[in-house]
Scaffold this active site. Structure first.
Site, PDB file in Angstrom:
ATOM      1  N   ASN A 182      46.810  -8.370-191.199  1.00 52.42           N
ATOM      2  CA  ASN A 182      47.770  -8.654-190.136  1.00 52.42           C
ATOM      3  C   ASN A 182      48.817  -9.626-190.684  1.00 52.42           C
ATOM      4  O   ASN A 182      48.508 -10.791-190.923  1.00 52.42           O
ATOM      5  CB  ASN A 182      47.021  -9.261-188.943  1.00 52.42           C
ATOM      6  CG  ASN A 182      47.934  -9.574-187.777  1.00 52.42           C
ATOM      7  OD1 ASN A 182      49.156  -9.557-187.907  1.00 52.42           O
ATOM      8  ND2 ASN A 182      47.348  -9.885-186.642  1.00 52.42           N
ATOM      9  N   HIS A 196      52.156  -2.701-184.491  1.00 51.58           N
ATOM     10  CA  HIS A 196      51.757  -3.942-185.154  1.00 51.58           C
ATOM     11  C   HIS A 196      50.363  -3.733-185.738  1.00 51.58           C
ATOM     12  O   HIS A 196      49.481  -3.163-185.096  1.00 51.58           O
ATOM     13  CB  HIS A 196      51.750  -5.076-184.124  1.00 51.58           C
ATOM     14  CG  HIS A 196      51.099  -6.319-184.631  1.00 51.58           C
ATOM     15  ND1 HIS A 196      51.422  -6.871-185.843  1.00 51.58           N
ATOM     16  CD2 HIS A 196      50.115  -7.100-184.104  1.00 51.58           C
ATOM     17  CE1 HIS A 196      50.681  -7.958-186.031  1.00 51.58           C
ATOM     18  NE2 HIS A 196      49.886  -8.111-184.994  1.00 51.58           N
ATOM     19  N   CYS A 201      53.331 -12.228-183.426  1.00 51.31           N
ATOM     20  CA  CYS A 201      53.176 -10.836-183.879  1.00 51.31           C
ATOM     21  C   CYS A 201      54.117  -9.880-183.139  1.00 51.31           C
ATOM     22  O   CYS A 201      54.275  -8.721-183.531  1.00 51.31           O
ATOM     23  CB  CYS A 201      51.737 -10.390-183.732  1.00 51.31           C
ATOM     24  SG  CYS A 201      50.587 -11.444-184.624  1.00 51.31           S
TER      25      CYS A 201
HETATM   26  N1  ACO Z   1      32.145 -11.939-190.770  1.00 45.32           N
HETATM   27  C1  ACO Z   1      30.918 -11.857-190.254  1.00 45.32           C
HETATM   28  N2  ACO Z   1      30.632 -12.189-188.999  1.00 45.32           N
HETATM   29  C2  ACO Z   1      31.634 -12.646-188.229  1.00 45.32           C
HETATM   30  C3  ACO Z   1      32.946 -12.755-188.705  1.00 45.32           C
HETATM   31  C4  ACO Z   1      33.200 -12.373-190.030  1.00 45.32           C
HETATM   32  N3  ACO Z   1      34.416 -12.443-190.596  1.00 45.32           N
HETATM   33  N4  ACO Z   1      33.722 -13.212-187.710  1.00 45.32           N
HETATM   34  C5  ACO Z   1      32.933 -13.386-186.642  1.00 45.32           C
HETATM   35  N5  ACO Z   1      31.668 -13.048-186.962  1.00 45.32           N
HETATM   36  C6  ACO Z   1      30.490 -13.084-186.122  1.00 45.32           C
HETATM   37  C7  ACO Z   1      30.627 -14.070-184.982  1.00 45.32           C
HETATM   38  O1  ACO Z   1      30.297 -15.386-185.401  1.00 45.32           O
HETATM   39  C8  ACO Z   1      29.609 -13.522-184.000  1.00 45.32           C
HETATM   40  O2  ACO Z   1      28.325 -13.937-184.408  1.00 45.32           O
HETATM   41  P1  ACO Z   1      27.264 -14.475-183.326  1.00 45.32           P
HETATM   42  O3  ACO Z   1      27.067 -13.323-182.388  1.00 45.32           O
HETATM   43  O4  ACO Z   1      26.106 -14.810-184.171  1.00 45.32           O
HETATM   44  O5  ACO Z   1      27.947 -15.647-182.683  1.00 45.32           O
HETATM   45  C9  ACO Z   1      29.679 -12.009-184.212  1.00 45.32           C
HETATM   46  O6  ACO Z   1      30.327 -11.821-185.504  1.00 45.32           O
HETATM   47  C10 ACO Z   1      30.491 -11.302-183.161  1.00 45.32           C
HETATM   48  O7  ACO Z   1      31.699 -12.043-182.973  1.00 45.32           O
HETATM   49  P2  ACO Z   1      32.814 -11.529-182.014  1.00 45.32           P
HETATM   50  O8  ACO Z   1      33.955 -12.482-182.034  1.00 45.32           O
HETATM   51  O9  ACO Z   1      32.189 -11.160-180.717  1.00 45.32           O
HETATM   52  O10 ACO Z   1      33.223 -10.201-182.777  1.00 45.32           O
HETATM   53  P3  ACO Z   1      34.144  -9.040-182.262  1.00 45.32           P
HETATM   54  O11 ACO Z   1      33.398  -7.765-182.250  1.00 45.32           O
HETATM   55  O12 ACO Z   1      34.888  -9.426-181.032  1.00 45.32           O
HETATM   56  O13 ACO Z   1      35.167  -8.937-183.453  1.00 45.32           O
HETATM   57  C11 ACO Z   1      37.440  -9.567-183.898  1.00 45.32           C
HETATM   58  C12 ACO Z   1      35.991 -10.035-183.759  1.00 45.32           C
HETATM   59  C13 ACO Z   1      37.531  -8.597-185.062  1.00 45.32           C
HETATM   60  C14 ACO Z   1      38.325 -10.766-184.155  1.00 45.32           C
HETATM   61  C15 ACO Z   1      37.851  -8.836-182.588  1.00 45.32           C
HETATM   62  O14 ACO Z   1      37.545  -9.637-181.468  1.00 45.32           O
HETATM   63  C16 ACO Z   1      39.277  -8.500-182.575  1.00 45.32           C
HETATM   64  O15 ACO Z   1      39.728  -7.646-183.314  1.00 45.32           O
HETATM   65  N6  ACO Z   1      40.062  -9.128-181.686  1.00 45.32           N
HETATM   66  C17 ACO Z   1      41.459  -8.945-181.681  1.00 45.32           C
HETATM   67  C18 ACO Z   1      42.012 -10.065-182.434  1.00 45.32           C
HETATM   68  C19 ACO Z   1      43.193  -9.713-183.258  1.00 45.32           C
HETATM   69  O16 ACO Z   1      43.501  -8.601-183.575  1.00 45.32           O
HETATM   70  N7  ACO Z   1      43.852 -10.772-183.614  1.00 45.32           N
HETATM   71  C20 ACO Z   1      44.972 -10.696-184.456  1.00 45.32           C
HETATM   72  C21 ACO Z   1      45.979 -11.633-183.997  1.00 45.32           C
HETATM   73  S1  ACO Z   1      46.555 -11.178-182.474  1.00 45.32           S
HETATM   74  C22 ACO Z   1      47.394  -9.867-182.665  1.00 45.32           C
HETATM   75  O17 ACO Z   1      47.969  -9.676-183.689  1.00 45.32           O
HETATM   76  C23 ACO Z   1      47.356  -8.940-181.565  1.00 45.32           C
END
Ligand code: ACO
Length: 319
Positions: free
Chosen positions: A276, A246, A113
């Site tokens: 993304n 990004h 990215c």
């Molecule tokens: N739909 C519903 N529930 C979901 C989903 C989904 N798509 N994905 C995860 N969950 C659930 C998980 O299973 C978890 O459930 P549990 O508590 O029963 O185990 C719950 O939601 C919370 O999961 P977390 O991973 O803690 O959720 P979080 O609030 O951290 O959000 C996310 C996840 C959106 C991925 C966040 O961590 C994030 O934005 N991280 C940055 C990642 C990113 O931007 N990556 C892109 C690539 S890297 C880059 O480009 C920088």
């Protein structure tokens, strides 16, 4: 002194749109969850016969047209991608052939990215050093092909697309400053670790991510990088007119904007409808905003990207 300047932008998004409602029919998720955690509503998905170089070619032709530059004038192609058509040749060489030109350097850079920031900084150095006068810099990806469509934690985040800029040599900036960073100690928190050996895929060919670790790392690294870039250019956040980040997650973007004391109407946001798109996300956002007439000549833009590696980078430029 020689600088490089963006002379034109272009982009391309595949025809098929995949909405959050479509995803909710495949995996246990909801529009509400995806929008509230990421800001993403829909993304584009490449057709089975559409390759990264096809997306790159369409974005490049649009960029060349907007710059008023003929393909025959290009003397450097740098393509940022982590999803090239094949192991080799590079997407850049395939793109060169599709554009009907040859005989000058063309290569890919792989910084996920952060890829477009890396590609732009590389091309900028070629132009400043006098090795190129008219560079085509592209970010193009088909991340849909490295996603596990049964993994709700990752499949909702990404989309396909391409963006391109034409960089021309100029007596005045243009690109004022670029900064690139990497820290391989964090290579495991976001990876597609599969490879190919002896005619087989070895390891998992799907993207996996520790979302919270990525989130924490990105917020801190992007804030520090923004400040460092401005300091190095002898500028402050008050000098900035636009942030073109990004497009991974609206909460990461809001945090960078807050750090820069920049109101969100000065931040280019396209992730709602692009998702993304990894290396394509910055040039896609740049092109969409440029075509909407947002940037005025002389305004200052900060581009910032971060992703797997970990790798991150910025470019500060005068439009
Ligand atoms: N739909 C519903 N529930 C979901 C989903 C989904 N798509 N994905 C995860 N969950 C659930 C998980 O299973 C978890 O459930 P549990 O508590 O029963 O185990 C719950 O939601 C919370 O999961 P977390 O991973 O803690 O959720 P979080 O609030 O951290 O959000 C996310 C996840 C959106 C991925 C966040 O961590 C994030 O934005 N991280 C940055 C990642 C990113 O931007 N990556 C892109 C690539 S890297 C880059 O480009 C920088």
């Amino acid at each position: 002194m020689l600088y490089s300047r963006i002379a034109g932008t272009g982009s391309y998004l595949p025809e098929q749109i995949l909405t959050n409602a479509d995803l909710a029919r495949r995996v246990d998720t909801s529009d509400e969850w995806i929008v509230s955690r990421t800001g993403i509503h829909s993304r584009h998905i490449a057709a089975p016969d559409e390759m990264t170089s096809d997306l790159a070619c369409k974005a490049s032709l649009a960029a060349l047209e907007s710059a008023g530059v003929a393909a025959s004038e290009i003397d450097l192609i740098v393509v940022a991608t982590s999803t090239p058509d094949m192991i080799f040749p590079s997407a850049a060489c395939i793109l060169q052939d599709k554009l009907g030109v040859h005989g000058f350097p063309a290569f890919d850079v792989q910084a996920v990215c952060a890829g477009f920031a890396y590609a732009l900084a590389t091309a900028d150095q070629f132009v400043r050093g006098g090795m190129a006068k008219t560079a085509l810099v592209v970010g193009a990806e088909v991340f849909s092909r490295i996603l596990d469509w049964n993994d709700r934690r990752t499949c909702v985040l990404f989309g396909d697309g391409a963006g391109a800029v034409v960089l021309k040599a100029s007596d005045e900036p243009g690109i004022i400053m670029t900064k690139l960073k990497a820290d391989g100690r964090y290579r495991d928190i976001l990876a597609t670790p599969g490879g190919v050996a002896n005619g087989e895929v070895v390891g998992t060919p799907f993207l996996h991510m520790d979302g919270q670790a990525v989130f924490r790392f990105a917020v801190k690294a992007l804030a520090e990088l923004a400040s460092e870039t401005l300091d190095a250019a002898g500028m402050t956040a008050a000098d900035l007119d636009w942030l073109v980040p990004h497009q991974a997650n609206v909460r990461i973007i809001e945090s960078t904007a807050k750090h820069l004391h920049l109101s969100m109407d000065k931040v280019i946001l396209t992730l709602a409808h692009h998702g993304n798109t990894s290396a394509a996300s910055i040039p896609l956002a740049l092109d969409e905003a440029a075509r909407a007439g947002k940037f005025k000549r002389g305004e200052h833009l900060m581009l910032e990207g971060i992703g797997g590696g970990f790798a991150w980078g910025s470019a500060l430029l005068r439009w």
